[in-house]
Scaffold this motif. Structure first.
Motif, mmCIF file in Angstrom:
data_model
loop_
_atom_site.group_PDB
_atom_site.id
_atom_site.type_symbol
_atom_site.label_atom_id
_atom_site.label_comp_id
_atom_site.label_asym_id
_atom_site.label_seq_id
_atom_site.Cartn_x
_atom_site.Cartn_y
_atom_site.Cartn_z
ATOM 1 N N ARG A 41 0.840 -1.201 0.000
ATOM 2 C CA ARG A 41 0.000 0.000 0.000
ATOM 3 C C ARG A 41 0.873 1.247 0.000
ATOM 4 O O ARG A 41 1.991 1.236 0.510
ATOM 5 C CB ARG A 41 -0.908 0.029 1.229
ATOM 6 N N CYS A 42 0.319 2.311 -0.551
ATOM 7 C CA CYS A 42 1.008 3.598 -0.509
ATOM 8 C C CYS A 42 -0.031 4.717 -0.567
ATOM 9 O O CYS A 42 -1.177 4.499 -0.970
ATOM 10 C CB CYS A 42 2.011 3.730 -1.650
ATOM 11 N N ALA A 43 0.387 5.901 -0.149
ATOM 12 C CA ALA A 43 -0.500 7.058 -0.153
ATOM 13 C C ALA A 43 0.354 8.316 -0.266
ATOM 14 O O ALA A 43 1.544 8.312 0.065
ATOM 15 C CB ALA A 43 -1.342 7.105 1.118
ATOM 16 N N LEU A 44 -0.284 9.389 -0.729
ATOM 17 C CA LEU A 44 0.410 10.656 -0.901
ATOM 18 C C LEU A 44 -0.546 11.795 -0.569
ATOM 19 O O LEU A 44 -1.716 11.757 -0.947
ATOM 20 C CB LEU A 44 0.906 10.789 -2.349
ATOM 21 N N ALA A 45 -0.028 12.806 0.132
ATOM 22 C CA ALA A 45 -0.812 13.997 0.478
ATOM 23 C C ALA A 45 -0.037 15.248 0.100
ATOM 24 O O ALA A 45 1.197 15.264 0.101
ATOM 25 C CB ALA A 45 -1.120 14.018 1.969
ATOM 26 N N HIS A 46 -0.786 16.312 -0.207
ATOM 27 C CA HIS A 46 -0.224 17.617 -0.556
ATOM 28 C C HIS A 46 -0.823 18.629 0.425
ATOM 29 O O HIS A 46 -1.993 18.985 0.320
ATOM 30 C CB HIS A 46 -0.634 17.949 -1.994
ATOM 31 N N CYS A 47 -0.026 19.063 1.395
ATOM 32 C CA CYS A 47 -0.510 19.912 2.497
ATOM 33 C C CYS A 47 -0.074 21.367 2.313
ATOM 34 O O CYS A 47 1.092 21.643 2.058
ATOM 35 C CB CYS A 47 0.023 19.410 3.831
ATOM 36 N N LEU A 48 -1.008 22.263 2.497
ATOM 37 C CA LEU A 48 -0.788 23.693 2.299
ATOM 38 C C LEU A 48 -0.206 24.385 3.532
ATOM 39 O O LEU A 48 0.675 25.229 3.424
ATOM 40 C CB LEU A 48 -2.119 24.351 1.919
ATOM 41 N N LEU A 49 -0.708 24.028 4.725
ATOM 42 C CA LEU A 49 -0.341 24.722 5.959
ATOM 43 C C LEU A 49 -0.052 23.710 7.073
ATOM 44 O O LEU A 49 -0.582 22.601 7.057
ATOM 45 C CB LEU A 49 -1.481 25.644 6.403
ATOM 46 N N PRO A 50 0.743 24.105 8.065
ATOM 47 C CA PRO A 50 1.088 23.162 9.133
ATOM 48 C C PRO A 50 -0.090 22.761 10.020
ATOM 49 O O PRO A 50 -0.227 21.594 10.380
ATOM 50 C CB PRO A 50 2.166 23.873 9.942
ATOM 51 N N GLU A 51 -0.934 23.728 10.382
ATOM 52 C CA GLU A 51 -2.057 23.417 11.269
ATOM 53 C C GLU A 51 -3.164 24.442 11.070
ATOM 54 O O GLU A 51 -2.916 25.558 10.650
ATOM 55 C CB GLU A 51 -1.617 23.369 12.728
ATOM 56 N N PRO A 52 -4.405 24.058 11.409
ATOM 57 C CA PRO A 52 -5.519 24.991 11.237
ATOM 58 C C PRO A 52 -5.515 26.064 12.317
ATOM 59 O O PRO A 52 -4.970 25.863 13.396
ATOM 60 C CB PRO A 52 -6.758 24.102 11.370
ATOM 61 N N PRO A 53 -6.122 27.197 12.017
ATOM 62 C CA PRO A 53 -6.286 28.200 13.076
ATOM 63 C C PRO A 53 -7.178 27.615 14.168
ATOM 64 O O PRO A 53 -7.984 26.729 13.898
ATOM 65 C CB PRO A 53 -6.964 29.374 12.369
ATOM 66 N N SER A 54 -7.030 28.091 15.373
ATOM 67 C CA SER A 54 -7.853 27.560 16.464
ATOM 68 C C SER A 54 -9.323 27.785 16.142
ATOM 69 O O SER A 54 -9.702 28.788 15.540
ATOM 70 C CB SER A 54 -7.490 28.226 17.792
ATOM 71 N N GLY A 55 -10.129 26.783 16.488
ATOM 72 C CA GLY A 55 -11.544 26.868 16.219
ATOM 73 C C GLY A 55 -11.932 26.367 14.840
ATOM 74 O O GLY A 55 -13.084 26.434 14.457
ATOM 75 N N GLN A 56 -10.952 25.862 14.074
ATOM 76 C CA GLN A 56 -11.238 25.327 12.735
ATOM 77 C C GLN A 56 -12.215 24.163 12.860
ATOM 78 O O GLN A 56 -12.058 23.307 13.713
ATOM 79 C CB GLN A 56 -9.925 24.859 12.085
ATOM 80 N N GLY A 57 -13.197 24.104 11.994
ATOM 81 C CA GLY A 57 -14.226 23.065 12.039
ATOM 82 C C GLY A 57 -13.773 21.714 11.535
ATOM 83 O O GLY A 57 -13.241 20.905 12.279
ATOM 84 N N GLN A 58 -13.965 21.460 10.264
ATOM 85 C CA GLN A 58 -13.726 20.150 9.675
ATOM 86 C C GLN A 58 -12.235 19.881 9.453
ATOM 87 O O GLN A 58 -11.528 20.746 8.945
ATOM 88 C CB GLN A 58 -14.443 20.047 8.321
#
Length: 157
Positions: A41-58
């Motif tokens: 198995r393998c997977a790949l992700a492309h992430c824009l930012l390190p973490e959401p601002p506090s209070g981020q929903g989904q």
């Protein structure tokens, strides 16, 4: 690498199989690839930012902190399996010239540091890192062989 290209876009993650080649193009974003040789198995992700601002929903593949747990679920890995996984981390470049230092640091560096910290905390071995600098990268994973490659390209000023 000969196979069917599957482009992983910004803020996306994909698991691959068979003759698929997961591919993403990165600047300051960070790409996290997971390789699980024992289960093919393998997977790949492309992430824009390190973490959401506090209070981020989904939770979203937009953020490194949300992405790693989601990638692990996507390939069916449980905590007892994490020692069998290998990771590849690429991207995190500074693609924009700054006249003065960014007040909170460079986003590419923050993305890379967060990915490496979370992988280490989970006990997942990082087998290749190609991050930082001023050039973009393309990270590819051949799902049939579970081999990866990172190609660099220069920033155009």
């Amino acid at each position: 690498m000969n196979g069917c290209d599957v482009h992983v876009k910004m803020c996306e993650m994909r698991a691959g199989h068979g003759h698929e080649i997961l591919r993403t193009t990165l600047g300051s974003c960070v790409g996290i690839g997971l390789l699980w040789h024992q289960r093919e198995r393998c997977a790949l992700a492309h992430c824009l930012l390190p973490e959401p601002p506090s209070g981020q929903g989904q939770p979203s593949a937009k953020y490194v902190t949300d992405t790693l747990p989601a990638l692990l679920r996507l390939i069916g890995a449980e905590p007892a399996d994490y020692g069998q996984l290998e990771a590849v981390v690429a991207g995190g470049a500074c693609m924009v010239r700054h006249d003065r230092p960014a007040p909170y640091g460079l986003i590419g560096e923050q993305n890379t540091q967060m990915a490496q910290r979370l992988l280490a905390r989970a006990g997942i071995r990082v087998v290749h890192t190609d991050t930082g600098g001023t050039h973009g990268r393309q990270l590819s994973i051949d799902c049939r062989t579970r081999q990866y490659s990172v190609r660099t390209f220069e920033r155009i000023d």
